[in-house]
Motif scaffolding. Structure first.
Motif, PDB file in Angstrom:
ATOM      1  N   ALA A 140      44.803  41.283  29.733  1.00  0.00           N
ATOM      2  CA  ALA A 140      44.456  40.448  30.881  1.00  0.00           C
ATOM      3  C   ALA A 140      45.111  40.952  32.158  1.00  0.00           C
ATOM      4  O   ALA A 140      44.527  40.851  33.239  1.00  0.00           O
ATOM      5  CB  ALA A 140      44.856  39.002  30.616  1.00  0.00           C
ATOM      6  N   THR A 141      46.332  41.488  32.051  1.00  0.00           N
ATOM      7  CA  THR A 141      47.023  41.968  33.250  1.00  0.00           C
ATOM      8  C   THR A 141      46.358  43.193  33.859  1.00  0.00           C
ATOM      9  O   THR A 141      46.655  43.548  35.005  1.00  0.00           O
ATOM     10  CB  THR A 141      48.486  42.320  32.913  1.00  0.00           C
ATOM     11  OG1 THR A 141      48.513  43.389  31.960  1.00  0.00           O
ATOM     12  CG2 THR A 141      49.216  41.117  32.348  1.00  0.00           C
ATOM     13  N   THR A 142      45.477  43.827  33.140  1.00  0.00           N
ATOM     14  CA  THR A 142      44.775  45.013  33.649  1.00  0.00           C
ATOM     15  C   THR A 142      43.377  44.670  34.140  1.00  0.00           C
ATOM     16  O   THR A 142      42.622  45.583  34.501  1.00  0.00           O
ATOM     17  CB  THR A 142      44.672  46.088  32.556  1.00  0.00           C
ATOM     18  OG1 THR A 142      43.833  45.617  31.483  1.00  0.00           O
ATOM     19  CG2 THR A 142      46.042  46.429  31.988  1.00  0.00           C
ATOM     20  N   ALA A 143      43.020  43.384  34.143  1.00  0.00           N
ATOM     21  CA  ALA A 143      41.646  42.980  34.466  1.00  0.00           C
ATOM     22  C   ALA A 143      41.623  41.992  35.626  1.00  0.00           C
ATOM     23  O   ALA A 143      41.566  40.778  35.405  1.00  0.00           O
ATOM     24  CB  ALA A 143      40.972  42.382  33.232  1.00  0.00           C
ATOM     25  N   PRO A 144      41.695  42.471  36.860  1.00  0.00           N
ATOM     26  CA  PRO A 144      41.618  41.546  38.006  1.00  0.00           C
ATOM     27  C   PRO A 144      40.271  40.867  38.137  1.00  0.00           C
ATOM     28  O   PRO A 144      40.139  39.876  38.871  1.00  0.00           O
ATOM     29  CB  PRO A 144      41.898  42.459  39.201  1.00  0.00           C
ATOM     30  CG  PRO A 144      41.517  43.826  38.745  1.00  0.00           C
ATOM     31  CD  PRO A 144      41.829  43.876  37.287  1.00  0.00           C
ATOM     32  N   SER A 145      39.263  41.359  37.433  1.00  0.00           N
ATOM     33  CA  SER A 145      37.925  40.785  37.536  1.00  0.00           C
ATOM     34  C   SER A 145      37.784  39.475  36.774  1.00  0.00           C
ATOM     35  O   SER A 145      36.720  38.853  36.808  1.00  0.00           O
ATOM     36  CB  SER A 145      36.888  41.781  36.994  1.00  0.00           C
ATOM     37  OG  SER A 145      37.154  42.101  35.638  1.00  0.00           O
TER      38      SER A 145
END
Length: 378
Positions: free
Chosen positions: A177-182
């Motif tokens: 989740a921390t790598t997915a700003p979308s």
């Protein structure tokens, strides 16, 4: 005219035992079951955790220009919500998706979310913080994110009890989740996923685990550990973004390389568990004057946010003395007193209709309604 002969069959001993057992079972079913006594330890833990939540919100306007307040703020945010979420996970172990559990979930989580999401939106408009903000149930405002997250976590409880390695899987989800700003802000999904490992960790705990952290040795060791944590927090104030402990943003949104996200997720999880252990080690297991307040933490949590926001709107933090040590102490004491008052049984009774609604009118048994309709029919 013929005589009628009535044959009386002897009642055997086995039949008597069966009849007695059936009568006893019917009597037990008819009598109300005694309520399970509340555990004073968990009520104490919930009350102390909610006090720290309120104190943390009282410290927010005082962070600027005060390294000491910021260090305390960072330390508290590293464990107060994880502690609350772990305890919530522990008490969610019995959730199996049955109709009775779903009714309690809807009445105890969804209804308060809808009510307070609307109330906080209108309050935000009134205080001119965001006068154009629409009422949206998909974008949790302020404190309501926890209710939205708890709804998602509890719905997925049967899944986490089914998989073989639930905690590593939850950590992978949080790291991803921390790598997915979308992911966006729908139901505050970023924060829901990043806090997920703490909930799953609570699902895996047993009573003996809590007894382990309450040993005298652990209580003694918790003192130097907490002291070192505070010193590290003071050192880290100018060197680290404490927003990592909010678990609300992805790595790109915090302006760091993508690989920071998974690393900081694991680091924050480890630090938070250690501090939660220290916190629980100090929680008294006996009944105290604040034990009864642990049953009203939901009302304290949801209501104290209005006071925290009003304090900023009405300029309570504007006097110069408030920015000093005396002001920080005063804000701490006032926040603790306010949230304590909001957890009292009297306040809980007043707001029970929106924080703990019965909702019997909405969840009546369909068969009972049909039987009632038939009895009412001419």
């Amino acid at each position: 005219m013929s005589d009628t002969v009535t044959t009386v069959r002897p009642v055997t001993a086995a039949a008597r035992v069966t009849q007695t057992a059936e009568a006893r079972t019917q009597q037990q079913d008819a009598s109300p079951r005694p309520a399970r006594p509340r555990d004073a330890f968990f009520d104490n833990a919930k009350y102390l955790a909610i006090v720290l939540v309120a104190v943390g919100h009282a410290w927010e306007p005082l962070r600027e220009g005060s390294r000491a307040v910021t260090a305390l703020y960072m330390l508290v945010y590293a464990f107060h919500m994880p502690a609350f979420i772990i305890v919530s996970g522990y008490f969610s172990r019995t959730f199996d998706g049955s109709p009775a559990r779903l009714k309690r979930l809807l009445a105890g989580v969804v209804v308060p979310y809808v009510v307070f999401e609307t109330a906080y939106t209108l309050f935000t408009r009134w205080t001119s913080q965001d006068p154009d903000r629409p009422v949206s149930l998909l974008d949790p405002l302020y404190l309501t994110w926890f209710l939205a997250a708890l709804f998602v976590w509890r719905l997925t409880t049967p899944l986490w009890r089914l998989v073989r390695r639930p905690l590593p899987l939850a950590l992978v989800v949080a790291m991803a989740a921390t790598t997915a700003p979308s992911l966006g802000h729908d139901l505050d999904l970023q924060r829901t996923l990043q806090f997920l490992p703490y909930f799953v960790f609570g699902l895996l705990l047993r009573p003996e685990h809590f007894r382990l952290v309450r040993r005298r040795t652990v209580r003694i060791l918790a003192v130097p550990v907490a002291g070192c944590a505070l010193a590290v927090a003071y050192w880290a104030v100018p060197r680290m973004d404490y927003a990592w402990f909010f678990h609300a943003d992805s790595a790109p949104e915090l302006g760091v390389p993508l690989w920071y996200g998974p690393v900081m997720t694991l680091a924050a999880f480890g630090c938070s568990l250690v501090l939660v252990g220290c916190f629980l080690a100090w929680v008294p297991g006996r009944r105290t004057w604040f034990t009864a307040l642990g049953a009203g933490t939901l009302s304290g949590y949801l209501l104290h946010g209005f006071v925290a926001q009003a304090a900023t709107y009405w300029g309570w933090y504007e006097p110069a003395w408030v920015r000093g040590p005396v002001g920080a102490i005063a804000a701490t004491v006032v926040a603790a007193l306010v949230v304590t008052a909001l957890c009292t049984p009297s306040v809980r009774r007043v707001f029970r209709c929106v924080t703990e609604p019965g909702m019997a009118w909405a969840f009546g048994d369909r068969r009972d309604r049909r039987a009632g309709a038939r009895r009412a029919a001419p």
